[in-house]
Motif scaffolding. Structure first.
Motif, mmCIF file in Angstrom:
data_model
loop_
_atom_site.group_PDB
_atom_site.id
_atom_site.type_symbol
_atom_site.label_atom_id
_atom_site.label_comp_id
_atom_site.label_asym_id
_atom_site.label_seq_id
_atom_site.Cartn_x
_atom_site.Cartn_y
_atom_site.Cartn_z
ATOM 1 N N TRP A 22 -0.105 -1.456 -2.355
ATOM 2 C CA TRP A 22 0.874 -1.445 -1.258
ATOM 3 C C TRP A 22 2.036 -0.789 -1.511
ATOM 4 O O TRP A 22 2.541 -0.012 -0.414
ATOM 5 C CB TRP A 22 1.661 -3.206 -0.992
ATOM 6 C CG TRP A 22 2.697 -3.037 -0.688
ATOM 7 C CD1 TRP A 22 4.225 -3.942 -1.107
ATOM 8 C CD2 TRP A 22 3.368 -3.278 1.026
ATOM 9 N NE1 TRP A 22 5.286 -3.833 -0.374
ATOM 10 C CE2 TRP A 22 4.275 -3.770 1.028
ATOM 11 C CE3 TRP A 22 2.176 -3.661 2.192
ATOM 12 C CZ2 TRP A 22 4.273 -3.688 2.635
ATOM 13 C CZ3 TRP A 22 1.917 -3.609 3.007
ATOM 14 C CH2 TRP A 22 3.525 -4.527 3.365
ATOM 15 N N ALA A 23 2.296 -0.238 -2.546
ATOM 16 C CA ALA A 23 3.551 1.109 -2.739
ATOM 17 C C ALA A 23 2.291 1.985 -2.334
ATOM 18 O O ALA A 23 3.648 2.848 -1.644
ATOM 19 C CB ALA A 23 3.262 0.813 -4.435
ATOM 20 N N CYS A 26 2.777 1.614 1.918
ATOM 21 C CA CYS A 26 4.312 2.303 1.547
ATOM 22 C C CYS A 26 4.952 3.609 1.715
ATOM 23 O O CYS A 26 6.063 4.104 2.685
ATOM 24 C CB CYS A 26 5.065 1.182 0.919
ATOM 25 S SG CYS A 26 5.050 -0.724 1.671
ATOM 26 N N LEU A 27 4.779 4.193 0.467
ATOM 27 C CA LEU A 27 4.796 5.416 0.519
ATOM 28 C C LEU A 27 4.138 6.749 1.453
ATOM 29 O O LEU A 27 4.761 7.452 1.153
ATOM 30 C CB LEU A 27 4.766 6.040 -1.251
ATOM 31 C CG LEU A 27 6.230 4.996 -1.943
ATOM 32 C CD1 LEU A 27 5.922 5.428 -3.434
ATOM 33 C CD2 LEU A 27 7.485 5.458 -1.606
#
Length: 280
Positions: A22-23, A26-27
């Motif tokens: 998920w990180a 998003c990044l």
């Protein structure tokens, strides 16, 4: 026992895998968008895919040499910060009044405050322009503070109001028994108790303010009061066409203050988003 430990270890690995994915999800768009600002414009607009882009500072040179981009960033920070402060100064007492005092027309006043957010901003654009012109406030950061605060005040009031409704009135009754007045109760009991809601309302108001374009373009007639949202429009046309790398850099600089703010207060913000529900 060994099976239980193995199960916990597997769950921990799965948890980190999901959070890491998920990180990354998003990044990656943020990093990719920032990388566009470090590429030549010719590579960005070419129809042929380029798998190994060239590093270039052309967009930075354009912004630093021809555009006072840091003046725009300063105007944005001042206007947004000032508007949030005004919203909190007005919104916290208003929310306290709507939750704690009994008076005629209280519910109607609360609905009227909320209804100001329902109308289209373009409806009041012309009256606001003439109002600020007659007051001599056009082309000023202070005018942007006022208009941002007016637009977002209803959201701030209702978010904070929803948290104040969850605070037991017995706390205030005990404080009044000890001789505390309304202002002291508000400052020492109510505000600390609903601090996550206040932080959440502040961040939401700041995000809405920094994205405001219509009133900014209307009030800021020269570069003295331009914000980042108006600066972005300057790179979307003209004889040179759309300057994609400059747009990417300006967008990232406009996004960066909100990102830093959210990272710094993420614990309070997460509590504010999960505690309480907006009550009618």
């Amino acid at each position: 026992m060994a099976k239980r430990r193995k199960s916990k270890g597997d769950n921990l690995v799965l948890r980190y895998l999901v959070l890491g994915s998920w990180a990354l999800f998003c990044l990656v768009p943020i990093v990719w968008f920032l990388s566009i600002g470090f590429r030549p414009r010719t590579e960005i607009i070419t129809p042929t895919p380029i798998y190994w882009p060239t590093f270039s500072l052309d967009a930075w040179r354009l912004l630093l040499a021809d555009w006072p981009i840091f003046d725009y960033l300063r105007n944005s920070v001042l206007a947004v910060t000032g508007s949030v402060v005004i919203d909190l100064i007005l919104g916290i007492p208003a929310a306290y009044s709507l939750t704690r005092y009994e008076y005629r027309g209280r519910d109607d006043i609360g609905f009227y405050i909320l209804s100001t957010r329902m109308m289209a901003p373009a409806i009041v654009a012309i009256p606001i322009f003439f109002l600020f012109r007659n007051l001599g406030l056009l082309d000023s950061v202070f005018a942007l503070m006022l208009i941002y605060a007016a637009v977002n005040l209803s959201i701030v009031v209702w978010i904070i109001r929803s948290y104040m409704l969850d605070i037991p009135k017995e706390l205030e009754d005990a404080a009044r028994t000890d001789g505390a007045g309304d202002l002291r109760i508000l400052w020492e009991i109510i505000i600390p108790a609903c601090l996550p809601g206040i932080i959440t309302a502040s961040v939401i108001a700041a995000i809405f303010a920094i994205n405001e374009f219509l009133f900014t373009l209307l009030i800021a007639s020269t570069k003295n009061a331009y914000t980042m949202s108006v600066a972005l429009a300057n790179f979307t046309g003209g004889s040179d066409g759309v300057i994609y790398n400059a747009i990417a850099l300006v967008s990232f600089l406009a996004f960066l203050p909100i990102l830093v703010l959210i990272v710094l207060i993420q614990k309070h913000l997460s509590r504010g988003l999960t505690m309480g529900a907006v009550k009618g």
